[in-house]
Design a protein around this motif. Sequence first.
Motif, short mmCIF file in Angstrom:
data_model
loop_
_atom_site.label_atom_id
_atom_site.label_comp_id
_atom_site.label_asym_id
_atom_site.label_seq_id
_atom_site.Cartn_x
_atom_site.Cartn_y
_atom_site.Cartn_z
N ALA A 27 0.83 -1.21 0.00
CA ALA A 27 0.00 0.00 0.00
C ALA A 27 0.86 1.25 0.00
CB ALA A 27 -0.94 -0.01 1.20
N ALA A 28 1.93 1.23 0.81
CA ALA A 28 2.82 2.39 0.86
C ALA A 28 3.54 2.57 -0.47
CB ALA A 28 3.84 2.20 1.99
N MET A 29 4.00 1.47 -1.07
CA MET A 29 4.66 1.56 -2.37
C MET A 29 3.72 2.13 -3.43
SD MET A 29 6.80 -2.04 -2.46
CE MET A 29 7.06 -1.86 -4.23
N ALA A 30 2.45 1.69 -3.39
CA ALA A 30 1.49 2.20 -4.37
C ALA A 30 1.26 3.69 -4.18
CB ALA A 30 0.17 1.44 -4.22
N VAL A 32 3.42 5.91 -2.89
CA VAL A 32 4.60 6.63 -3.35
C VAL A 32 4.67 6.61 -4.87
CG1 VAL A 32 7.12 6.68 -3.30
CG2 VAL A 32 5.85 6.18 -1.21
N MET A 33 4.35 5.47 -5.48
CA MET A 33 4.39 5.37 -6.94
C MET A 33 3.36 6.31 -7.57
SD MET A 33 4.05 1.99 -9.38
CE MET A 33 2.27 1.87 -9.19
N PHE A 34 2.18 6.40 -6.97
CA PHE A 34 1.17 7.32 -7.48
C PHE A 34 1.67 8.75 -7.44
CE2 PHE A 34 -2.15 10.37 -6.26
CZ PHE A 34 -2.94 10.34 -7.40
N ALA A 35 2.25 9.14 -6.30
CA ALA A 35 2.79 10.49 -6.19
C ALA A 35 3.92 10.71 -7.19
CB ALA A 35 3.29 10.73 -4.77
N CYS A 36 4.75 9.69 -7.38
CA CYS A 36 5.87 9.78 -8.30
C CYS A 36 5.38 9.99 -9.74
CB CYS A 36 6.72 8.52 -8.19
SG CYS A 36 8.15 8.48 -9.28
N VAL A 37 4.42 9.20 -10.16
CA VAL A 37 3.90 9.32 -11.53
C VAL A 37 3.25 10.68 -11.73
CG1 VAL A 37 2.19 8.43 -13.16
CG2 VAL A 37 3.62 6.84 -11.85
N LEU A 38 2.48 11.12 -10.74
CA LEU A 38 1.81 12.42 -10.87
C LEU A 38 2.82 13.55 -10.98
CD1 LEU A 38 -0.82 13.96 -10.94
CD2 LEU A 38 -0.85 13.98 -8.45
N VAL A 39 3.86 13.52 -10.16
CA VAL A 39 4.87 14.58 -10.21
C VAL A 39 5.63 14.52 -11.53
CG1 VAL A 39 7.00 15.44 -9.16
CG2 VAL A 39 5.09 14.72 -7.71
N GLY A 284 0.89 11.84 -1.51
CA GLY A 284 1.86 10.81 -1.19
C GLY A 284 2.39 10.91 0.22
N MET A 285 2.61 12.13 0.70
CA MET A 285 3.11 12.32 2.05
C MET A 285 2.10 11.83 3.09
SD MET A 285 4.57 15.77 3.91
CE MET A 285 2.95 16.51 4.08
N VAL A 286 0.83 12.09 2.86
CA VAL A 286 -0.21 11.64 3.78
C VAL A 286 -0.24 10.11 3.83
CG1 VAL A 286 -2.70 11.55 4.17
CG2 VAL A 286 -1.62 13.71 3.55
N ILE A 287 -0.13 9.48 2.66
CA ILE A 287 -0.15 8.00 2.63
C ILE A 287 1.04 7.43 3.38
CG2 ILE A 287 0.00 5.99 1.11
CD1 ILE A 287 -1.56 7.60 -0.98
N LEU A 330 11.55 2.24 -3.23
CA LEU A 330 10.66 1.18 -3.71
C LEU A 330 9.50 1.74 -4.53
CD1 LEU A 330 10.53 -1.09 -0.53
CD2 LEU A 330 11.75 -1.54 -2.67
N GLY A 331 9.05 2.96 -4.19
CA GLY A 331 7.97 3.57 -4.96
C GLY A 331 8.47 4.32 -6.18
N PHE A 332 9.71 4.85 -6.10
CA PHE A 332 10.24 5.65 -7.21
C PHE A 332 10.57 4.80 -8.43
CE2 PHE A 332 13.96 7.23 -9.50
CZ PHE A 332 13.49 8.45 -9.94
#
Length: 392
Positions: A27-30, A32-39, A284-287, A330-332
Amino acid sequence: MSLLQSLYLPLRLSWRQLRAERARLLAAMAGVMFACVLVFMQIGFRAALFDSATALLSAMRAELFLMNPLTTASFRPEPLPRIRAQQALALAEVRQSVPVYMAQVTWRNPESGTRRAIQLVAFDIESDAMGFNGLAALADRLKQPDAVAFDRRSRPEFGDVGRLLAAQPGTPLPVQIGGRQMNVMGLVDIGPSFGADGNLVLSETNFRRLLPNRSVANVDLVALRLQPGADPVATQARLKALLPEDVVVLTQPELVAWERRYWEEATPIGFIFTFGSLMGLIVGMVIVYQILFSDIAGHLREYATLKAIGYSNGYLARVVLSAALLLAVLGFVPGAVVSAVLYDVVGSATFLPLGMSWSRAGLVFGLIFGMCAAAGLLAMRKLRDAQPADMF
């Protein structure tokens, strides 16, 4: 304890904690990955906006430019007296003064018949003032009456001009531009922008044929090519002293910055992309904060035990920050891979210059790590509850 141990031991402990709860880790990786893709996408769109908006100006082969100070963007230029181009030749350092004309007219799709605005870029073809790919091979043909060159990277709504030209090699393609019959002689490479979906290159004479009502006394931009060895900065200062206040003298980097500033400050587009990146980081920070906070709360007794046997708050803080670093990595990695694929897909669909670069990847990783570190610092407040006397 060595520096390596002080960093490695907390990292190993945090990894074992994260790995123990696989669902929470995924869940945490997802997140961070979501935030990464959005940025990545927001920064990519923002960079593509500026790169496409300045591609035309960056392709000009000149050291200095004259422009009306009221011009805000190249696709909506204010008229400049043509005589300024002649006055600039008074300086021995100026080798060539090339008037440039830009306007938008209606293009009729040769396949479907639909109409769409397209940008004209006109200048003295013999001057070699433009560095468009494919232009040199078409220079002689563009001197013919009613001849134009089509930007092969224009939006597909203008029609498949490249295919139509290939179907009749050596024969011009008749098209209707601004109500006048013109001939496409070949293709050049410029690219669309947020201000123009397509481009046509033509000579100054054909520009006047196409737009006969344009005043011959005005131009939109003047490109100044200097003598070999001439100092652009010194020549710029001399031109500013020579010419009246109805003209600004800019170097090419200053002209590009002028155009970029319009899109960044005078339109909401730049702010929207920046705001989108910020929102992705906040989400992403909240997650990550929730994951780390839950992890600390679930292992509060273990943290209290570590305190009881002599581990300091600083060591426990390194454990939490190590977990934040692991989540960032792991998310990046998958986020960067997904973003690179999306860049290709979106770039092919929009014809915008979207592409992954090491500098952008480093910037996004720094932002993602900062996001995770900020979440870790917030979650560390829970460590205050890990008091051995209260736990046992």
